[in-house]
Design a protein around this motif. Structure first.
Motif, PDB file in Angstrom:
ATOM      1  N   LEU A 161     -22.301  46.770  31.098  1.00 39.67           N
ATOM      2  CA  LEU A 161     -22.305  45.961  29.678  1.00 39.67           C
ATOM      3  C   LEU A 161     -20.905  45.836  29.209  1.00 39.67           C
ATOM      4  O   LEU A 161     -20.585  44.888  28.802  1.00 39.67           O
ATOM      5  CB  LEU A 161     -23.341  46.781  28.753  1.00 39.67           C
ATOM      6  N   LEU A 162     -20.033  46.779  29.613  1.00 38.15           N
ATOM      7  CA  LEU A 162     -18.688  46.755  29.303  1.00 38.15           C
ATOM      8  C   LEU A 162     -18.015  45.436  30.139  1.00 38.15           C
ATOM      9  O   LEU A 162     -17.430  44.393  29.264  1.00 38.15           O
ATOM     10  CB  LEU A 162     -17.786  47.835  29.667  1.00 38.15           C
ATOM     11  N   LEU A 163     -18.356  45.151  31.156  1.00 39.02           N
ATOM     12  CA  LEU A 163     -17.676  44.065  31.788  1.00 39.02           C
ATOM     13  C   LEU A 163     -18.410  42.615  31.426  1.00 39.02           C
ATOM     14  O   LEU A 163     -17.674  41.821  31.364  1.00 39.02           O
ATOM     15  CB  LEU A 163     -18.164  44.344  33.462  1.00 39.02           C
ATOM     16  N   ARG A 164     -19.779  42.740  30.760  1.00 38.26           N
ATOM     17  CA  ARG A 164     -20.226  41.929  30.273  1.00 38.26           C
ATOM     18  C   ARG A 164     -19.662  41.366  29.163  1.00 38.26           C
ATOM     19  O   ARG A 164     -19.429  39.963  28.942  1.00 38.26           O
ATOM     20  CB  ARG A 164     -21.635  41.975  30.189  1.00 38.26           C
ATOM     21  N   THR A 165     -19.001  42.306  28.601  1.00 39.34           N
ATOM     22  CA  THR A 165     -18.461  41.912  26.895  1.00 39.34           C
ATOM     23  C   THR A 165     -17.364  41.456  27.238  1.00 39.34           C
ATOM     24  O   THR A 165     -16.825  40.427  26.550  1.00 39.34           O
ATOM     25  CB  THR A 165     -18.305  43.283  26.133  1.00 39.34           C
ATOM     26  N   VAL A 167     -16.221  39.717  30.046  1.00 38.28           N
ATOM     27  CA  VAL A 167     -16.498  38.196  30.504  1.00 38.28           C
ATOM     28  C   VAL A 167     -16.749  37.355  29.753  1.00 38.28           C
ATOM     29  O   VAL A 167     -16.288  36.182  29.545  1.00 38.28           O
ATOM     30  CB  VAL A 167     -17.655  38.134  31.845  1.00 38.28           C
ATOM     31  N   SER A 168     -17.679  37.738  28.844  1.00 41.22           N
ATOM     32  CA  SER A 168     -18.300  36.829  27.748  1.00 41.22           C
ATOM     33  C   SER A 168     -17.451  36.748  26.606  1.00 41.22           C
ATOM     34  O   SER A 168     -17.503  35.623  25.698  1.00 41.22           O
ATOM     35  CB  SER A 168     -19.586  37.274  27.310  1.00 41.22           C
ATOM     36  N   GLY A 169     -16.787  37.750  26.318  1.00 42.87           N
ATOM     37  CA  GLY A 169     -15.832  37.695  24.884  1.00 42.87           C
ATOM     38  C   GLY A 169     -16.691  38.276  23.742  1.00 42.87           C
ATOM     39  O   GLY A 169     -16.243  38.264  22.623  1.00 42.87           O
ATOM     40  N   ASP A 170     -17.999  38.552  24.049  1.00 43.62           N
ATOM     41  CA  ASP A 170     -18.790  38.886  22.658  1.00 43.62           C
ATOM     42  C   ASP A 170     -18.960  40.444  22.916  1.00 43.62           C
ATOM     43  O   ASP A 170     -19.675  40.941  23.775  1.00 43.62           O
ATOM     44  CB  ASP A 170     -20.175  38.313  23.179  1.00 43.62           C
ATOM     45  N   THR A 171     -18.368  40.916  21.814  1.00 43.10           N
ATOM     46  CA  THR A 171     -18.446  42.471  21.798  1.00 43.10           C
ATOM     47  C   THR A 171     -19.624  43.001  21.213  1.00 43.10           C
ATOM     48  O   THR A 171     -19.963  44.250  21.039  1.00 43.10           O
ATOM     49  CB  THR A 171     -17.191  42.848  20.726  1.00 43.10           C
ATOM     50  N   ALA A 172     -20.591  42.197  20.919  1.00 41.50           N
ATOM     51  CA  ALA A 172     -21.917  42.645  20.258  1.00 41.50           C
ATOM     52  C   ALA A 172     -23.096  42.556  21.373  1.00 41.50           C
ATOM     53  O   ALA A 172     -24.050  42.933  20.827  1.00 41.50           O
ATOM     54  CB  ALA A 172     -22.372  41.567  19.028  1.00 41.50           C
ATOM     55  N   VAL A 173     -22.625  42.661  22.416  1.00 42.93           N
ATOM     56  CA  VAL A 173     -23.675  42.344  23.745  1.00 42.93           C
ATOM     57  C   VAL A 173     -24.416  44.037  23.670  1.00 42.93           C
ATOM     58  O   VAL A 173     -23.634  44.952  23.475  1.00 42.93           O
ATOM     59  CB  VAL A 173     -23.068  42.519  24.985  1.00 42.93           C
ATOM     60  N   GLU A 174     -25.722  43.904  23.487  1.00 41.36           N
ATOM     61  CA  GLU A 174     -26.373  45.279  23.639  1.00 41.36           C
ATOM     62  C   GLU A 174     -27.249  45.245  24.734  1.00 41.36           C
ATOM     63  O   GLU A 174     -27.648  44.361  25.331  1.00 41.36           O
ATOM     64  CB  GLU A 174     -27.117  45.367  22.212  1.00 41.36           C
ATOM     65  N   ASN A 175     -27.723  46.629  24.969  1.00 45.75           N
ATOM     66  CA  ASN A 175     -28.838  46.782  26.061  1.00 45.75           C
ATOM     67  C   ASN A 175     -30.061  46.942  25.448  1.00 45.75           C
ATOM     68  O   ASN A 175     -30.426  47.893  24.814  1.00 45.75           O
ATOM     69  CB  ASN A 175     -28.373  48.298  26.558  1.00 45.75           C
ATOM     70  N   SER A 176     -30.855  45.736  25.770  1.00 46.77           N
ATOM     71  CA  SER A 176     -32.155  45.719  24.916  1.00 46.77           C
ATOM     72  C   SER A 176     -33.272  46.156  25.724  1.00 46.77           C
ATOM     73  O   SER A 176     -34.301  46.506  25.410  1.00 46.77           O
ATOM     74  CB  SER A 176     -32.447  43.942  24.592  1.00 46.77           C
ATOM     75  N   ALA A 177     -33.067  46.586  27.113  1.00 46.26           N
ATOM     76  CA  ALA A 177     -33.987  47.090  28.033  1.00 46.26           C
ATOM     77  C   ALA A 177     -34.438  48.357  27.644  1.00 46.26           C
ATOM     78  O   ALA A 177     -33.527  49.330  27.302  1.00 46.26           O
ATOM     79  CB  ALA A 177     -33.502  46.800  29.416  1.00 46.26           C
TER      80      ALA A 177
END
Length: 535
Positions: A161-165, A167-177
């Motif tokens: 998730l850290l890498l995803r944020t 890459v995307s620049g979106d700090t609000a990415v959450e783990n919904s699973a």
């Protein structure tokens, strides 16, 4: 006043510094004052008397080294002024009498385990996938990806998730699973390894015994085995090893040979269908009460420090003695780390042939190491030495404390399976993962692992309880430490009281009520011992 030194055994001529000591400082021990000659770091050893070159260094009541140069009383022991030395042992000299510890409070205690048809009881219920040869590792990895994604609905890794944020620049990415497993009473685990072909036939036979031990381990409900077809470790060799361990084994073992089945796609499709049906059946097995005599506990140490032999290892020894008194089983391995304490171990063997077997295994192992241009004296790692374990015999004397004081009921070579309750000795390397891998292959259904420096080691099929020798480590690395024995160092708790607490914790883990840190980290280490050469 804070205690600054500890003398482990009445016969010792060195003491352990409990805190950093400065040159010129005067410390008291056994009603005498000792002037510190040079700075001494905590966990290192200080001379309690002057030594001349060649004089014996005694700790834990046994020979652990000799003086390389003259050493003044109050000076620190180092790899420069001390070298490895151990007593020579040729035979059993006496039979050591043992008084079992009181275990009335534990006699009616139970853990919730998985009962197998052969009478063994597992602390976990695992369906195991593994290859007979490294050529099938990729297919095992494919199956791991498939089964884990569908059967284990885990939350995504926080580092993913850290890498995803980033890459995307979106700090609000959450783990919904949501974390929710498809089955309640079964886990799937996967082993890969670099063996099964290319070496001498003996290595493949040894690997076959180890893998058969994993299938026979009470923590395993059944297994899926992949074979290429042309390798040294033939299916028949594996089946013979399994039959030798348990002629009437009633667990489902599904074996697939790629060269007989055709395409990878066809083989994997068949493997997935048949394995899934077997896993569904294994999921029907539920935990039921079992006496503590059904525990088979591995005793391991890794990343040891100068406190390990004073706190964590003696605690395991006390637990081992309690289990022996309850007709449970414990296994002490790491033969290079028993160098120097052979006489005590030989004298604790219940039968002469066990003592002879132990000495023969030790001598053969040491000879193979010397023939390779090394020696047991090279066993202490840089981390061990930095934290006060400067000779192999010194490290071994502390490591052997894990085995307590009970009689040794059996001595096993690598790949042999535990059948006699009480303390067993198992020939393995000192390497943490190789040794842990072997103990589980010999039937251990739970492992106690002491450490003073910290290590994340785990195992695919057995829970590993990580026990710290000092509270500083437990505070610094809480993500890997399950149990802290540091209070023993400062006299806040006795070894026996700490052992009682640890045994309570073992019951919780064995009953599935607590997951070990290694399990939470999904740490599944597996390294077979390769004793031969490659061809």
């Amino acid at each position: 006043m804070q205690k600054k030194l500890i003398k482990v055994h009445a016969k010792d001529n060195v003491a352990v510094a409990l805190i950093n000591l400065e040159a010129g400082e005067v410390v008291s021990l056994d009603n005498q004052d000792i002037t510190v000659i040079s700075n001494v770091k905590a966990k290192h050893k200080i001379a309690l008397e002057p030594f001349q070159k060649g004089d014996k260094i005694v700790m834990y009541g046994v020979l652990v080294g000799k003086a390389n140069t003259a050493i003044l009383k109050g000076d620190v022991l180092t790899t420069t002024n001390v070298t490895h030395e151990s007593a020579q042992v040729t035979h059993k000299t006496e039979t050591i009498e043992w008084t079992a510890p009181p275990v009335e409070k534990w006699k009616n205690r139970t853990f919730l385990g998985y009962h197998r048809k052969d009478g063994q009881v597992g602390t976990e219920n695992i369906w195991l996938f593994f290859p007979l040869v490294f050529c099938e590792n990729r297919n095992i990895e494919i199956l791991k990806d498939v089964f884990e994604k569908e059967l284990l609905k885990k939350k995504e890794n926080p580092h993913q998730l850290l890498l995803r944020t980033l890459v995307s620049g979106d700090t609000a990415v959450e783990n919904s699973a949501k974390s929710s497993d498809v089955f309640n009473n079964i886990e799937v685990k996967f082993i890969t390894h670099p063996g099964g072909c290319g070496g001498i036939r003996q290595d493949s036979e040894s690997l076959a015994k180890l893998l058969a031990g994993y299938v026979n381990n009470p923590n395993v409900a059944g297994a899926t085995v992949l074979s290429l077809g042309c390798q040294n470790l033939q299916i028949c060799v594996f089946k013979e090893a399994l039959s030798a361990l348990n002629p009437d084994i009633q667990k489902p073992v599904l074996i697939f040979e790629q060269q007989q089945m055709g395409t990878v796609d066809h083989m994997l499709s068949v493997v997935i269908k048949e394995s899934f049906e077997a896993i569904k059946e294994a999921n029907a097995i539920e935990r039921k009460p079992a006496p503590l005599s059904k525990l088979k506990v591995g005793l391991e140490c890794g990343g040891s420090d100068g406190f390990s032999g004073i706190s964590a290892n003696p605690t395991l020894g006390a637990v081992s003695d309690k289990l022996a008194a309850l007709n449970g089983t414990a296994v002490l391995a790491e033969f290079p780390e028993l160098c120097g304490v052979e006489q005590e171990l030989v004298n604790r063997c219940v039968a002469e042939e066990k003592a002879v077997k132990f000495l023969n295994l030790m001598k053969a192992y040491e000879k193979s190491v010397i023939d390779a241009g090394s020696g047991f004296d090279m066993n202490p790692s840089p981390g061990n030495i930095k934290d006060g374990l400067i000779t192999d015999a010194m490290k071994s004397a502390g490591a052997a404390k894990k085995g307590g004081t009970s009689p040794i009921q059996d001595v096993l070579d690598y790949g042999e399976y535990m059948v006699n309750p009480g303390l067993n000795l198992l020939c393995t390397p000192g390497n943490d993962v190789e040794s842990t891998t072997a103990m589980v292959g010999s039937g251990a259904n739970i492992v106690l692992f002491t450490t003073g420096l910290g290590t994340p080691t785990g195992n695919p099929i057995a829970p590993i309880i990580k026990v710290s020798s000092n509270s500083e480590l437990a505070a610094r690395m809480p993500d890997i430490i399950d149990f802290d024995t540091g209070a023993i160092i400062w006299g806040e708790k006795s070894i026996d009281d700490m052992a009682d607490e640890l045994l309570e914790f073992i019951i919780e883990v064995a009953s599935g009520k607590v997951k070990t840190k290694a399990r939470l980290l999904d740490q599944n280490d597996f390294i077979p011992w390769k004793r031969g050469v490659s061809l």
